[in-house]
Write a protein that holds these residues in place. Sequence first.
Motif, PDB file in Angstrom:
ATOM      1  N   ARG A 295      30.358   6.884  -1.575  1.00 37.06           N
ATOM      2  CA  ARG A 295      30.351   6.497  -2.777  1.00 37.06           C
ATOM      3  C   ARG A 295      31.887   5.751  -2.882  1.00 37.06           C
ATOM      4  N   ARG A 296      31.601   4.411  -3.743  1.00 39.09           N
ATOM      5  CA  ARG A 296      33.139   3.729  -3.865  1.00 39.09           C
ATOM      6  C   ARG A 296      33.164   3.848  -5.321  1.00 39.09           C
ATOM      7  N   PRO A 297      34.741   3.534  -5.506  1.00 35.88           N
ATOM      8  CA  PRO A 297      35.074   3.603  -6.911  1.00 35.88           C
ATOM      9  C   PRO A 297      34.664   2.070  -7.492  1.00 35.88           C
ATOM     10  N   LYS A 298      34.361   1.899  -8.805  1.00 37.08           N
ATOM     11  CA  LYS A 298      33.885   0.728  -9.443  1.00 37.08           C
ATOM     12  C   LYS A 298      35.389  -0.230  -9.583  1.00 37.08           C
TER      13      LYS A 298
ATOM     14  N   SER B  83      23.618  12.134 -10.153  1.00 33.05           N
ATOM     15  CA  SER B  83      23.506  13.098  -9.270  1.00 33.05           C
ATOM     16  C   SER B  83      24.664  13.095  -8.381  1.00 33.05           C
ATOM     17  N   PRO B  84      24.658  14.199  -7.464  1.00 34.78           N
ATOM     18  CA  PRO B  84      25.895  14.235  -6.529  1.00 34.78           C
ATOM     19  C   PRO B  84      25.665  13.523  -5.300  1.00 34.78           C
ATOM     20  N   PHE B  85      24.531  12.754  -5.027  1.00 31.62           N
ATOM     21  CA  PHE B  85      24.235  11.883  -3.979  1.00 31.62           C
ATOM     22  C   PHE B  85      25.190  10.863  -3.759  1.00 31.62           C
ATOM     23  N   ASP B  86      25.725  10.467  -2.663  1.00 28.94           N
ATOM     24  CA  ASP B  86      26.696   9.493  -2.339  1.00 28.94           C
ATOM     25  C   ASP B  86      25.707   8.200  -1.619  1.00 28.94           C
ATOM     26  N   LEU B  87      24.773   8.466  -1.070  1.00 30.77           N
ATOM     27  CA  LEU B  87      23.920   7.464  -0.480  1.00 30.77           C
ATOM     28  C   LEU B  87      22.083   7.729  -0.824  1.00 30.77           C
TER      29      LEU B  87
ATOM     30  N   ALA C  59      15.100  -4.882  -3.070  1.00 29.20           N
ATOM     31  CA  ALA C  59      14.603  -4.466  -4.464  1.00 29.20           C
ATOM     32  C   ALA C  59      15.729  -3.427  -5.040  1.00 29.20           C
ATOM     33  N   VAL C  60      15.947  -2.324  -4.245  1.00 25.49           N
ATOM     34  CA  VAL C  60      16.767  -1.371  -4.674  1.00 25.49           C
ATOM     35  C   VAL C  60      18.170  -1.927  -4.871  1.00 25.49           C
ATOM     36  N   HIS C  61      18.788  -2.829  -4.028  1.00 25.90           N
ATOM     37  CA  HIS C  61      19.837  -3.462  -4.024  1.00 25.90           C
ATOM     38  C   HIS C  61      20.185  -4.379  -5.394  1.00 25.90           C
TER      39      HIS C  61
ATOM     40  N   ARG D 281      28.061   2.795  -6.551  1.00 25.96           N
ATOM     41  CA  ARG D 281      27.764   4.067  -6.697  1.00 25.96           C
ATOM     42  C   ARG D 281      27.211   4.728  -5.663  1.00 25.96           C
ATOM     43  N   PHE D 282      26.505   3.690  -4.701  1.00 32.84           N
ATOM     44  CA  PHE D 282      25.632   4.445  -3.787  1.00 32.84           C
ATOM     45  C   PHE D 282      25.844   3.264  -2.450  1.00 32.84           C
ATOM     46  N   SER D 283      25.818   3.750  -1.350  1.00 34.10           N
ATOM     47  CA  SER D 283      25.434   2.943   0.283  1.00 34.10           C
ATOM     48  C   SER D 283      24.109   3.084   0.247  1.00 34.10           C
ATOM     49  N   ILE D 284      23.567   2.101   0.782  1.00 38.74           N
ATOM     50  CA  ILE D 284      22.021   2.211   0.982  1.00 38.74           C
ATOM     51  C   ILE D 284      21.892   2.037   2.641  1.00 38.74           C
ATOM     52  N   LEU D 285      20.911   3.115   3.016  1.00 40.86           N
ATOM     53  CA  LEU D 285      20.542   3.223   4.339  1.00 40.86           C
ATOM     54  C   LEU D 285      19.239   2.788   4.426  1.00 40.86           C
ATOM     55  N   ALA D 286      18.686   2.001   5.618  1.00 38.34           N
ATOM     56  CA  ALA D 286      17.233   1.350   5.595  1.00 38.34           C
ATOM     57  C   ALA D 286      16.663   2.117   6.967  1.00 38.34           C
ATOM     58  N   SER D 287      15.473   2.856   6.658  1.00 36.35           N
ATOM     59  CA  SER D 287      14.796   3.857   7.891  1.00 36.35           C
ATOM     60  C   SER D 287      13.544   3.306   7.904  1.00 36.35           C
TER      61      SER D 287
END
Length: 636
Positions: free
Chosen positions: A284-287, A443-447, A469-471, A482-488
């Motif tokens: 998570r990064r600050p805005k 939520s407390p999720f960062d990614l 789409a999510v990006h 707010r989130f980093s996105i991982l692709a799996s």
Amino acid sequence: VPEGLEEIQNDILSCAQCGNCVARCPVYRATGDETFSARGKLLTIRRALENKGLELSKVLPLYFCLHCGRCDEDCQVQLKHKKLFDQLEKYLSRSIDFPIRQVTQFIEEVERSPEFYRFLDVIRTGFDQKIREPRQTFPKYRVLIDEEYCLHCGTCVDACMYSVRKRNESDPRQVVISDEALCRGCGACLERCPQIAKGIPATSVELHPSYLEMSDPYWNSEVVSRIDLEATTGKIPVSGTGQGDPHRGLGNDGIRFGHFHIVGPAQNLLYESSEDAIAVQLGRRPKYLSFHDGKLETEPPRLIGLKTPILLDRMPMDGGELLFESMLQAVQSVGTRLTLSLEEFERYGSRIGGRIQSTILHLTSPETRQFLAGRNWPGILKNGLPELVEIEVDGASESNGLRGLFPEPTRLCAFIKVKKEDIDSELRPAAAFQKRLDSFFGSPFDLLCLHSDYDPERGFYPTTDAVPAVHRFLVARKLRHRFSILASGGIRSAADAQKTVQRGANGLKIDWPILLTADPMARQEYLKGEALRILYDAASLGKRIAGLIRVWNIQIIEVLGASGFKDIKKTVGEENRLLIFDDLEERVYDIFKSKDRLERNRRCNEARINREGKGYGWQYGELKELIEPTESPHRF
């Protein structure tokens, strides 16, 4: 008649001594010694039978033969000389050893003779420097020699620069296949073979059956071969003609980088870049940053630094302790993370030891609920958790009490299984999927880890569409920080990796490339329900996995250099630098086929004609009058 020669006695005595075989014998042409021809050998044996003895000095010429079979072609009595001489050597082997040294010298003498190659109408390269580089762990081509038609002249051995063919070490008169896996299918051996030139199938090179078995539509033989090549050699698979990505296809194959392969900038970045070029920070990064009285008030970002955007996912097949140890060694070597299930932490806890921060803990929804209900952490996890914990989320985010379950420094990643119906045709999250994404904001999720399985109907993994789409959704909500996105799921190459980053991912996780590095037939074994067959020890396999990731890193750096970037983090979401063929086709179709678009264009053209007239448009002086002054965009 001595015992053992009864079967060939009649053949020996039936020779008409016409000399047709002498004219056809390449060994006679090379040496000029008729005792090496079929007639000379049969005459020697006939006299030995008559004298009931054979001089030792006359034994060696009986072995000086290529077994090419040319003496059979014009034989008046139709003798089968190859079978006859094999029987004779079998008889001689009872009393003397095979004269390997003398036969080797004989072959060398024949191959040095210009007359030998002139008679066969072939050209010898004389190029003795051979390349013996194991590029593949499995043969891509099957190389066959038909003993019935092969002359054993050695022309193919001379022609092959990859050391596929060689003289048999135990009998240098024979040409054998040294290692099929070395063959690159260049066809030089076929081009130079004197028998092939006459249409006689003395040898062949064809795709290997095991290679053809790699018929999976997505993880196909070309993909497996490239991954195996990269892991084996540590080299980039280029041909000198630029990028080798497909120009058309499904999923990532339908996307091209928006530049040509600019060699100069790409190479410059390779030489000038540091490890930071492909280093990523996840979390998570600050805005924005807040200051008060000259002091920074913004809380430190919740980030995890990695030296590469490539992380190791959970494996679809169990490779046991050998695969686990290899992967753990590799991630430590390249500076990334290995994802392990709770069961794997319990199984390999003693092996992990102080390397726990090189891992990611993956928890299923039931396991998470059990820990929230009071279950104790097992084994090694009692002493501390990894920096990053991945939690499966079935529906909307269930985050009540989740933050208190983990230490404050732990970063949490929501593992989201994406289905094809979650993304619409406009690459937007469907309504139900939008609600799921909305639930993560508080939520407390960062990614967010977007995972999917192969979709046989569409021919690729839905992750390909889910990432952009999510990006875009997060950007529109002004919450991308707010989130980093991982692709799996579905990442097959370095090109796929960088395309995924430019479509919005901060990092990506790979699974099948790792298994295919360990066992090229892993995908077929998985589909058949068979166990994984690992071909290496832990140290060797660890080096192969690390080598694969490093090769991908280099290719990513090349793409960055050709695109004008020096930092992969700046390319996240840079879709405008990609050519997405589905989008281009849709735009072109709209321009020429859409009635609404055609009518709109007609009205625009009419309006422009009315403004500019039917001549050559506005003159420069008229345009100058239309310019209106405006305020500077930067007003301080």
